[in-house]
Design an enzyme around this catalytic site. Structure first.
Site, PDB file in Angstrom:
ATOM      1  N   HIS A 293     -41.779 -17.021  39.131  1.00  0.00           N
ATOM      2  CA  HIS A 293     -41.386 -18.186  39.923  1.00  0.00           C
ATOM      3  C   HIS A 293     -41.639 -19.423  39.084  1.00  0.00           C
ATOM      4  O   HIS A 293     -42.615 -19.465  38.330  1.00  0.00           O
ATOM      5  CB  HIS A 293     -42.224 -18.290  41.210  1.00  0.00           C
ATOM      6  CG  HIS A 293     -42.165 -19.657  41.830  1.00  0.00           C
ATOM      7  ND1 HIS A 293     -41.156 -20.039  42.678  1.00  0.00           N
ATOM      8  CD2 HIS A 293     -42.943 -20.755  41.665  1.00  0.00           C
ATOM      9  CE1 HIS A 293     -41.331 -21.315  43.019  1.00  0.00           C
ATOM     10  NE2 HIS A 293     -42.419 -21.770  42.415  1.00  0.00           N
TER      11      HIS A 293
ATOM     12  N   GLU B 198     -46.610 -27.526  45.035  1.00  0.00           N
ATOM     13  CA  GLU B 198     -46.977 -26.152  44.672  1.00  0.00           C
ATOM     14  C   GLU B 198     -48.275 -26.100  43.863  1.00  0.00           C
ATOM     15  O   GLU B 198     -49.092 -25.198  44.057  1.00  0.00           O
ATOM     16  CB  GLU B 198     -45.829 -25.498  43.887  1.00  0.00           C
ATOM     17  CG  GLU B 198     -44.601 -25.253  44.758  1.00  0.00           C
ATOM     18  CD  GLU B 198     -43.427 -24.649  44.011  1.00  0.00           C
ATOM     19  OE1 GLU B 198     -42.391 -24.423  44.658  1.00  0.00           O
ATOM     20  OE2 GLU B 198     -43.541 -24.389  42.787  1.00  0.00           O
TER      21      GLU B 198
ATOM     22  N   TYR C 296     -43.396 -20.161  50.453  1.00  0.00           N
ATOM     23  CA  TYR C 296     -41.929 -20.074  50.436  1.00  0.00           C
ATOM     24  C   TYR C 296     -41.313 -20.590  51.738  1.00  0.00           C
ATOM     25  O   TYR C 296     -40.192 -20.196  52.086  1.00  0.00           O
ATOM     26  CB  TYR C 296     -41.494 -18.636  50.163  1.00  0.00           C
ATOM     27  CG  TYR C 296     -41.444 -18.282  48.678  1.00  0.00           C
ATOM     28  CD1 TYR C 296     -40.606 -18.965  47.794  1.00  0.00           C
ATOM     29  CD2 TYR C 296     -42.205 -17.238  48.157  1.00  0.00           C
ATOM     30  CE1 TYR C 296     -40.543 -18.629  46.444  1.00  0.00           C
ATOM     31  CE2 TYR C 296     -42.146 -16.901  46.803  1.00  0.00           C
ATOM     32  CZ  TYR C 296     -41.307 -17.610  45.957  1.00  0.00           C
ATOM     33  OH  TYR C 296     -41.227 -17.272  44.618  1.00  0.00           O
TER      34      TYR C 296
HETATM   35  P1  RTP Z   1     -38.310 -18.851  42.548  1.00  0.00           P
HETATM   36  O1  RTP Z   1     -38.343 -19.885  43.658  1.00  0.00           O
HETATM   37  O2  RTP Z   1     -39.041 -17.590  42.906  1.00  0.00           O
HETATM   38  O3  RTP Z   1     -38.713 -19.439  41.243  1.00  0.00           O
HETATM   39  O4  RTP Z   1     -36.807 -18.371  42.311  1.00  0.00           O
HETATM   40  P2  RTP Z   1     -35.517 -19.278  42.207  1.00  0.00           P
HETATM   41  O5  RTP Z   1     -35.866 -20.738  42.339  1.00  0.00           O
HETATM   42  O6  RTP Z   1     -34.776 -18.844  40.986  1.00  0.00           O
HETATM   43  O7  RTP Z   1     -34.711 -18.805  43.493  1.00  0.00           O
HETATM   44  P3  RTP Z   1     -34.788 -19.351  44.991  1.00  0.00           P
HETATM   45  O8  RTP Z   1     -33.406 -19.669  45.430  1.00  0.00           O
HETATM   46  O9  RTP Z   1     -35.839 -20.411  45.127  1.00  0.00           O
HETATM   47  O10 RTP Z   1     -35.254 -18.052  45.790  1.00  0.00           O
HETATM   48  C1  RTP Z   1     -36.604 -17.670  45.856  1.00  0.00           C
HETATM   49  C2  RTP Z   1     -36.699 -16.175  45.639  1.00  0.00           C
HETATM   50  O11 RTP Z   1     -36.079 -15.502  46.729  1.00  0.00           O
HETATM   51  C3  RTP Z   1     -35.427 -14.326  46.260  1.00  0.00           C
HETATM   52  N1  RTP Z   1     -34.001 -14.389  46.572  1.00  0.00           N
HETATM   53  N2  RTP Z   1     -33.353 -13.373  47.013  1.00  0.00           N
HETATM   54  N3  RTP Z   1     -31.324 -11.661  48.000  1.00  0.00           N
HETATM   55  C4  RTP Z   1     -31.027 -12.910  47.673  1.00  0.00           C
HETATM   56  O12 RTP Z   1     -29.917 -13.364  47.772  1.00  0.00           O
HETATM   57  C5  RTP Z   1     -32.090 -13.763  47.186  1.00  0.00           C
HETATM   58  N4  RTP Z   1     -31.964 -15.011  46.847  1.00  0.00           N
HETATM   59  C6  RTP Z   1     -33.184 -15.418  46.457  1.00  0.00           C
HETATM   60  C7  RTP Z   1     -35.595 -14.255  44.765  1.00  0.00           C
HETATM   61  O13 RTP Z   1     -36.647 -13.359  44.468  1.00  0.00           O
HETATM   62  C8  RTP Z   1     -35.972 -15.677  44.400  1.00  0.00           C
HETATM   63  O14 RTP Z   1     -36.777 -15.699  43.244  1.00  0.00           O
HETATM   64 MG    MG Z   2     -37.057 -21.503  43.915  1.00  0.00          MG
END
Ligand code: RTP
Ligand code: MG
Length: 139
Positions: free
Chosen positions: A117, A128, A51
């Site tokens: 994810h 990835e 990440y």
């Molecule tokens: P992922 O990468 O896990 O598939 O999720 P995603 O693309 O939908 O979201 P991303 O923006 O890439 O964020 C990765 C993970 O970080 C956590 N997150 N927390 N508290 C917050 O505002 C926040 N924003 C993101 C989430 O668990 C997200 O899946």
């Molecule tokens: Mg993401």
């Protein structure tokens, strides 16, 4: 539409809930093939590297501790339009905003513990997949 590969991770919350099979069934029903899979316990260094794009974000520390809180089920999925198809099956990052019937709407508890994810683009999918399955020949 192009045949693509994408990386899926079933996160520690969903593994703990014993719903790996239910989630994998949705990928299969959508025509995505599992071409590699493993259950792994990530180390802190693994999660930080995976990440790394988020390392300046306020939620980074919580994200890393959550991702190492238990085993995760990692899969490389292949199929037509796999990246978008997987993201559509997953639903929005925040389960409160995820459309009904999506994985996050059905299995996620919060924006942190959000079940899955999925890679967000062709380039990130490549990086990835290579991170978890270096032995998989690139297509
Ligand atoms: P992922 O990468 O896990 O598939 O999720 P995603 O693309 O939908 O979201 P991303 O923006 O890439 O964020 C990765 C993970 O970080 C956590 N997150 N927390 N508290 C917050 O505002 C926040 N924003 C993101 C989430 O668990 C997200 O899946
Ligand atoms: Mg993401």
């Amino acid at each position: 539409m192009a045949i693509e590969r994408t990386l899926s991770i079933i996160k520690p919350d969903a593994v703990a809930k014993n719903v790996i099979g239910k989630i994998v069934s949705r990928f299969e029903a959508a025509g995505l093939k599992i071409i590699a899979a493993k259950l792994v316990q990530l180390s802190q260094a693994d999660a930080e590297q995976f990440y790394a794009v988020h390392k300046e974000r306020p939620f980074f520390k919580d994200l890393v501790s959550f991702m190492i809180s238990g085993p995760v089920f990692v899969q490389a999925l292949e199929g037509e339009d796999a990246i978008t198809k997987n993201r559509d099956l997953m639903g929005a990052t925040d389960p409160k905003k995820a459309a009904p019937g999506t994985i996050r709407a059905d299995f996620a508890d919060s924006i942190d513990a959000n079940a899955v994810h999925g890679s967000d683009a062709v380039e990130t999918a490549k990086v990835e997949i290579a991170f978890f399955f270096p032995e998989l020949k690139a297509r």
